[in-house]
Design an enzyme around this catalytic site. Structure first.
Site, PDB file in Angstrom:
ATOM      1  N   HIS A  21       0.824  -1.193   0.000  1.00 39.60           N
ATOM      2  CA  HIS A  21       0.000   0.000   0.000  1.00 39.60           C
ATOM      3  C   HIS A  21       0.869   1.258   0.000  1.00 39.60           C
ATOM      4  CE1 HIS A  21      -3.701  -2.259   1.859  1.00 39.60           C
ATOM      5  NE2 HIS A  21      -3.529  -2.495   0.572  1.00 39.60           N
ATOM      6  N   GLU A  23       1.124   3.783   2.052  1.00 40.33           N
ATOM      7  CA  GLU A  23       1.804   4.108   3.302  1.00 40.33           C
ATOM      8  C   GLU A  23       3.076   3.297   3.469  1.00 40.33           C
ATOM      9  OE1 GLU A  23      -2.619   3.617   4.512  1.00 40.33           O
ATOM     10  OE2 GLU A  23      -1.321   3.070   2.828  1.00 40.33           O
ATOM     11  N   ALA A 135     -29.607   8.205 -39.962  1.00 41.03           N
ATOM     12  CA  ALA A 135     -30.742   7.294 -40.149  1.00 41.03           C
ATOM     13  C   ALA A 135     -30.295   5.984 -40.780  1.00 41.03           C
ATOM     14  CB  ALA A 135     -31.804   7.971 -41.021  1.00 41.03           C
ATOM     15  N   ARG A 155     -10.880   5.229 -21.202  1.00 34.91           N
ATOM     16  CA  ARG A 155     -10.769   3.771 -21.313  1.00 34.91           C
ATOM     17  C   ARG A 155      -9.568   3.253 -20.517  1.00 34.91           C
ATOM     18  NH1 ARG A 155     -11.532   2.316 -27.772  1.00 34.91           N
ATOM     19  NH2 ARG A 155     -13.770   2.799 -27.943  1.00 34.91           N
ATOM     20  N   LEU A 175     -12.283  -1.491 -29.175  1.00 31.20           N
ATOM     21  CA  LEU A 175     -12.414  -1.087 -27.769  1.00 31.20           C
ATOM     22  C   LEU A 175     -11.086  -1.110 -27.017  1.00 31.20           C
ATOM     23  CD1 LEU A 175     -15.777  -2.725 -26.638  1.00 31.20           C
ATOM     24  CD2 LEU A 175     -15.388  -0.534 -27.758  1.00 31.20           C
ATOM     25  N   ARG A 178      -5.790   3.462 -27.810  1.00 29.12           N
ATOM     26  CA  ARG A 178      -4.871   3.784 -28.902  1.00 29.12           C
ATOM     27  C   ARG A 178      -4.195   5.136 -28.646  1.00 29.12           C
ATOM     28  NH1 ARG A 178      -9.257   1.356 -31.298  1.00 29.12           N
ATOM     29  NH2 ARG A 178     -10.234   3.244 -32.098  1.00 29.12           N
TER      30      ARG A 178
END
Length: 292
Positions: A21, A23, A135, A155, A175, A178
């Site tokens: 940790h 600390e 559309a 990300r 996904l 980059r």
């Protein structure tokens, strides 16, 4: 941070994998110089031992520190006030000074401990009229390069990223991250589906199943409209990251029906946390307003 006579003499942060940790790192660097100094920590020093290291509260009590300042108490029942109490029992002045910045930096951990699930950020890239595609389904690209680079930075801070099955089939997105030097920070890829996922992907059968995503504290949901609506309907969105481009599309709406009972109930649910300009686009971050 360990501060002595107005000077930072050591600093530390929790290492990859969770130990040691922060600390422990800082105290090891300071050595005997920690005697009489002040330790500033974002999270209450842990009170439980681990196979990977001793309790930080015990390290603090043996350090000779004069004072400890804690920005956020630890909701882990193994610590939950026991860490700061042990330090005080050892004769070291210890105080909790609540810090919103500390809590925000630990938001994923705190939500995992208190709610038993990851922190969820829902990202939407929209036109001025709230569309995510034409559309005909064209969606690359609504926002410009600066906004897209910022998305990759978010990300990189996430443990997992999720899209809907329709988005996976239509776009086959990578996904990944980059950005130079951050490719190794690409998150786990998840898809909201009950079907078998592609190789290298994980399947999530429902939004509520995020509680079973082992090791995931930060989940980044990128869409599409029905996936976004499903997480909102389940009350599982903690942050909204809305990128807005100065264009009009008149196409597919960015958000599906998520069961809003009335227009009046829509008000007061979100608090603006950040707004910035990214090239010609704007980004707004909203935090969910939780009941006290």
């Amino acid at each position: 941070l360990i501060v002595k006579e107005g000077r930072v003499i050591a600093r530390g942060w929790t290492q990859t994998g969770g130990r040691p940790h922060a600390e422990a790192v800082a105290l090891a660097l300071a050595g005997d110089a920690a005697r009489g100094a002040t330790l500033y920590v974002t999270l209450e020093p842990c009170a439980h031992r681990s196979e990977r290291g001793p309790a930080c509260a015990d390290l603090v009590t043996a350090s000779g520190l004069a004072r400890v300042v804690v920005g956020c108490m630890d909701p882990d029942p193994r610590t939950a006030g026991a860490g700061i109490a042990r330090i005080r029992t050892a004769g070291i002045a210890a105080e909790h000074i609540p810090s919103a910045a500390c809590e925000q930096s630990l938001s994923g951990y705190l939500i995992a401990r208190t709610l038993g699930r990851p922190e969820v950020t829902l990202k939407l890239a929209l036109s001025l009229d709230g569309c995510i595609a034409t559309a005909g389904g064209e969606s690359q690209w609504i926002t410009g390069p600066q906004a897209r680079a910022h998305t990759h930075a978010l990300r990189a801070r996430s443990d997992a990223i999720l899209i809907g099955g329709a988005t996976l089939r239509a776009d086959a997105p990578r996904l990944d991250v980059r950005l130079p030097g951050l490719a190794h920070r690409s998150p786990e890829r998840w898809v909201l589906t009950r079907a078998r996922p592609p190789e290298g992907w994980h399947a999530l059968p429902s939004p509520q199943a995020i509680a079973a995503m082992a090791g995931v504290h930060h989940l980044f949901v990128e869409g599409g409209a029905q996936t976004a609506a499903a997480f909102l309907a389940a009350g599982l969105v903690d942050r909204l990251a809305i990128y807005r481009a100065p264009i009009l599309i008149g196409g597919r709406a960015g958000l599906g029906d998520f069961g809003l009972a009335s227009l009046a109930s829509a008000h007061g649910q979100w608090v603006l946390a950040e707004r910035r300009t990214l090239g010609s686009d704007t980004l707004e971050i909203y935090s969910a307003r939780r009941a006290a």
